[in-house]
Scaffold this active site. Structure first.
Site, PDB file in Angstrom:
ATOM      1  N   HIS A 148      79.619 -26.949 -26.554  1.00 51.70           N
ATOM      2  CA  HIS A 148      78.614 -26.644 -25.538  1.00 51.70           C
ATOM      3  C   HIS A 148      78.365 -27.900 -24.707  1.00 51.70           C
ATOM      4  O   HIS A 148      79.259 -28.730 -24.557  1.00 51.70           O
ATOM      5  CB  HIS A 148      77.349 -26.111 -26.197  1.00 51.70           C
ATOM      6  CG  HIS A 148      77.463 -24.677 -26.602  1.00 51.70           C
ATOM      7  ND1 HIS A 148      76.394 -23.901 -26.987  1.00 51.70           N
ATOM      8  CD2 HIS A 148      78.540 -23.841 -26.668  1.00 51.70           C
ATOM      9  CE1 HIS A 148      76.790 -22.672 -27.274  1.00 51.70           C
ATOM     10  NE2 HIS A 148      78.097 -22.623 -27.100  1.00 51.70           N
ATOM     11  N   GLY A 197      78.477 -23.926 -17.515  1.00 56.14           N
ATOM     12  CA  GLY A 197      79.654 -23.222 -18.014  1.00 56.14           C
ATOM     13  C   GLY A 197      79.891 -21.922 -17.280  1.00 56.14           C
ATOM     14  O   GLY A 197      81.043 -21.506 -17.077  1.00 56.14           O
ATOM     15  N   ARG A 207      69.084 -27.859 -24.336  1.00 50.00           N
ATOM     16  CA  ARG A 207      68.688 -27.336 -25.652  1.00 50.00           C
ATOM     17  C   ARG A 207      68.370 -28.474 -26.626  1.00 50.00           C
ATOM     18  O   ARG A 207      67.509 -28.317 -27.501  1.00 50.00           O
ATOM     19  CB  ARG A 207      69.793 -26.451 -26.238  1.00 50.00           C
ATOM     20  CG  ARG A 207      70.192 -25.281 -25.370  1.00 50.00           C
ATOM     21  CD  ARG A 207      69.118 -24.239 -25.234  1.00 50.00           C
ATOM     22  NE  ARG A 207      69.581 -23.110 -24.443  1.00 50.00           N
ATOM     23  CZ  ARG A 207      68.803 -22.282 -23.772  1.00 50.00           C
ATOM     24  NH1 ARG A 207      67.491 -22.447 -23.772  1.00 50.00           N
ATOM     25  NH2 ARG A 207      69.315 -21.284 -23.079  1.00 50.00           N
ATOM     26  N   LYS A 235      67.867 -27.724 -16.075  1.00 45.49           N
ATOM     27  CA  LYS A 235      69.036 -26.840 -16.076  1.00 45.49           C
ATOM     28  C   LYS A 235      68.612 -25.381 -16.126  1.00 45.49           C
ATOM     29  O   LYS A 235      69.217 -24.519 -15.482  1.00 45.49           O
ATOM     30  CB  LYS A 235      69.925 -27.187 -17.277  1.00 45.49           C
ATOM     31  CG  LYS A 235      71.172 -26.334 -17.432  1.00 45.49           C
ATOM     32  CD  LYS A 235      71.941 -26.760 -18.665  1.00 45.49           C
ATOM     33  CE  LYS A 235      73.137 -25.865 -18.933  1.00 45.49           C
ATOM     34  NZ  LYS A 235      74.234 -26.060 -17.983  1.00 45.49           N
ATOM     35  N   GLU A 251      73.101 -20.406 -29.160  1.00 45.37           N
ATOM     36  CA  GLU A 251      72.268 -21.177 -28.241  1.00 45.37           C
ATOM     37  C   GLU A 251      70.879 -21.441 -28.818  1.00 45.37           C
ATOM     38  O   GLU A 251      70.166 -22.333 -28.357  1.00 45.37           O
ATOM     39  CB  GLU A 251      72.143 -20.452 -26.908  1.00 45.37           C
ATOM     40  CG  GLU A 251      71.383 -19.149 -26.975  1.00 45.37           C
ATOM     41  CD  GLU A 251      71.656 -18.266 -25.758  1.00 45.37           C
ATOM     42  OE1 GLU A 251      70.702 -17.994 -25.029  1.00 45.37           O
ATOM     43  OE2 GLU A 251      72.812 -17.883 -25.550  1.00 45.37           O
ATOM     44  N   SER A 263      82.320 -16.884 -25.672  1.00 44.99           N
ATOM     45  CA  SER A 263      82.275 -15.504 -25.178  1.00 44.99           C
ATOM     46  C   SER A 263      82.412 -15.470 -23.662  1.00 44.99           C
ATOM     47  O   SER A 263      82.777 -14.438 -23.082  1.00 44.99           O
ATOM     48  CB  SER A 263      80.957 -14.839 -25.592  1.00 44.99           C
ATOM     49  OG  SER A 263      79.854 -15.448 -24.934  1.00 44.99           O
ATOM     50  N   GLN A 264      82.126 -16.593 -22.993  1.00 42.12           N
ATOM     51  CA  GLN A 264      82.240 -16.627 -21.542  1.00 42.12           C
ATOM     52  C   GLN A 264      83.673 -16.407 -21.072  1.00 42.12           C
ATOM     53  O   GLN A 264      83.888 -15.955 -19.940  1.00 42.12           O
ATOM     54  CB  GLN A 264      81.696 -17.944 -20.991  1.00 42.12           C
ATOM     55  CG  GLN A 264      80.185 -18.070 -21.098  1.00 42.12           C
ATOM     56  CD  GLN A 264      79.662 -19.366 -20.504  1.00 42.12           C
ATOM     57  OE1 GLN A 264      80.422 -20.199 -20.001  1.00 42.12           O
ATOM     58  NE2 GLN A 264      78.352 -19.555 -20.563  1.00 42.12           N
TER      59      GLN A 264
END
Length: 435
Positions: free
Chosen positions: A352, A100, A397, A422, A325, A175-176
């Site tokens: 996500h 992302g 995750r 990742k 996350e 938030s990105q």
């Protein structure tokens, strides 16, 4: 968001069971979030700089390759990566993979190029939201061609400069969206005056991380008003960065102490940080762990396991909006806790790497967990779990959550554990060495 399981699970990996107390001291790779921000800022800085102890993973190598394609030189041969900025020119293709940060952070910088920059990535990335960033770039004077999709694939056609100015967007999806525009804003003619309108911005610690790093580079950032960030135009100073350990990656290792009643120390835990993973200290304490700072870093000691239960952990009622996350690892711990748990405020993690809420409910339920999926989270009650295949949906995750459950439950097979590369190369071998 497509969370469909794969028809043919890849290389199901037997997750090791913790048969007794796990006592260990671990050193973690560097933070992906810090590494990719440092690389991008170095590429628009006034001179060369060094990113020390950079995380070497798929996401960070994709960022380095993208910036090299734009024109910067990113030397990734050593532990410390050297970045030499240059004028962005020429046409190039950017592979976003499943990152992302690459899909969202690089387009605002690509607007400063004098070429056409084409973006695409893994198939699932075409489902991840980026439309707010693309619309904002158009408002700021950047030509973007996305065929009306609001997502990958798309192309940014740069003219060498970006007018910049005021832009209003809805960053409730990630938030990105905010960080992406702030990171490039100082190089725009009028800077960036960004206003968020919508539901609360998730994962605000990541925006705070961005603002702090910009200021380290001498950039003037005004964040004094709620939901508004102003970046003044001006030079970006060349600054060397020391990358902290990735604290979100600490979750599965600290979870080993939590479920086994053992003690795990994570070396180099910073005394002050903007990383969302720092919230693990309070979360694990609320679940009954003892959390101490020691000379080497942070130590977590788990509660004594309860006879007949999967652990000695207590359930929790948590709003994880700012630290979404961590939700997969926390949900795995809640699934083996001795009392009910409720995890809230994480609707945004549906967008996500996969729809993490549905994926967690599906996989935990398949192993016998009493779990209820809610629009913005999960509710879990104590239950007897059993073995089975844990699907990861190409999400690192989710793989972390699977190995946590496997540490407390016999017979858990994690499909595609290699997706952990990742953010943590060789994770499976390292994990097995601890057990």
């Amino acid at each position: 968001m497509d969370s469909a399981r794969p028809d043919h699970p890849a290389d199901p990996w037997p997750a090791p069971r913790a048969r007794g107390r796990v006592d260990a001291v671990v050193s973690l790779p560097g933070s992906k979030s810090l590494t990719n921000r440092a690389l991008l800022l170095a590429s628009v800085a006034e001179g060369p700089s060094v990113v020390r102890r950079a995380l070497r993973s798929r996401d960070t190598l994709l960022m380095a390759t993208a910036l090299t394609g734009l024109g910067s030189q990113v030397d990734t041969t050593g532990e410390d990566w050297v970045v030499t900025p240059a004028a962005f020119a020429g046409d190039t293709d950017v592979d976003c993979g499943l990152a992302g940060t690459v899909m969202r952070f690089v387009p605002p910088v690509a607007g400063l190029s004098t070429g056409t920059v084409a973006f695409d990535g893994d198939p699932h990335m075409r489902n991840r939201p980026v439309g707010q960033v693309l619309t904002a770039l158009r408002t700021l004077g950047v030509e973007v061609d996305d065929g009306g999709r609001g997502g990958l694939p798309f192309a940014v056609r740069g003219t060498g400069t970006v007018p910049g100015g005021r832009v209003v967007l809805d960053a409730s999806g990630s938030s990105q969206f905010v960080s992406a525009l702030l990171l490039a804003g100082a190089r725009y003619d009028r800077g960036v005056d960004l206003v968020h309108e919508g539901k609360p911005v998730p994962s605000l610690p990541h925006v705070e991380m961005t603002v702090a790093m910009l200021r380290e580079h001498g950039v003037d950032v005004d964040d004094g008003d709620a939901d508004r960030w102003r970046v003044s135009p001006g030079p970006v100073a060349a600054v060397d960065h020391d990358i902290e350990p990735d604290l979100s990656n600490a979750a599965p290792f600290l979870a080993l102490a939590a479920v086994s009643g053992g003690s795990v120390v994570v070396r180099g835990w910073p005394t002050a940080t903007n990383q969302a993973g720092d919230a693990l200290r309070d979360i694990l304490a609320a679940m009954g762990c003892t959390v101490d700072r020691v000379d080497e870093g942070l130590r977590v000691t788990g509660p004594e396991p309860v006879a007949g239960a999967h652990s000695g952990l207590q359930g929790v009622d948590l709003d994880l909006h700012d630290v979404g996350e961590l939700a997969p690892a926390v949900a795995a711990l809640c699934a083996v806790a001795t009392s009910p748990s409720h995890l809230r405020g994480i609707a945004h993690i549906r967008a996500h790497e996969t729809d993490r809420i549905t994926a967690l409910a599906t996989e935990l339920g398949a192993l016998g967990a009493e779990v209820e999926e809610r629009p913005d989270g999960l509710s879990l009650r104590p239950s007897a779990l059993h073995g089975g295949t844990w699907h990861t949906y190409a999400d690192h995750r989710m793989a972390h959550a699977g190995v946590i459950v496997g540490a407390a439950v016999d017979g858990v097979l994690v499909e595609d554990v290699a997706t952990t590369s990742k953010t943590f190369p060789d994770f499976a071998d390292f994990w097995s060495s601890l057990l």
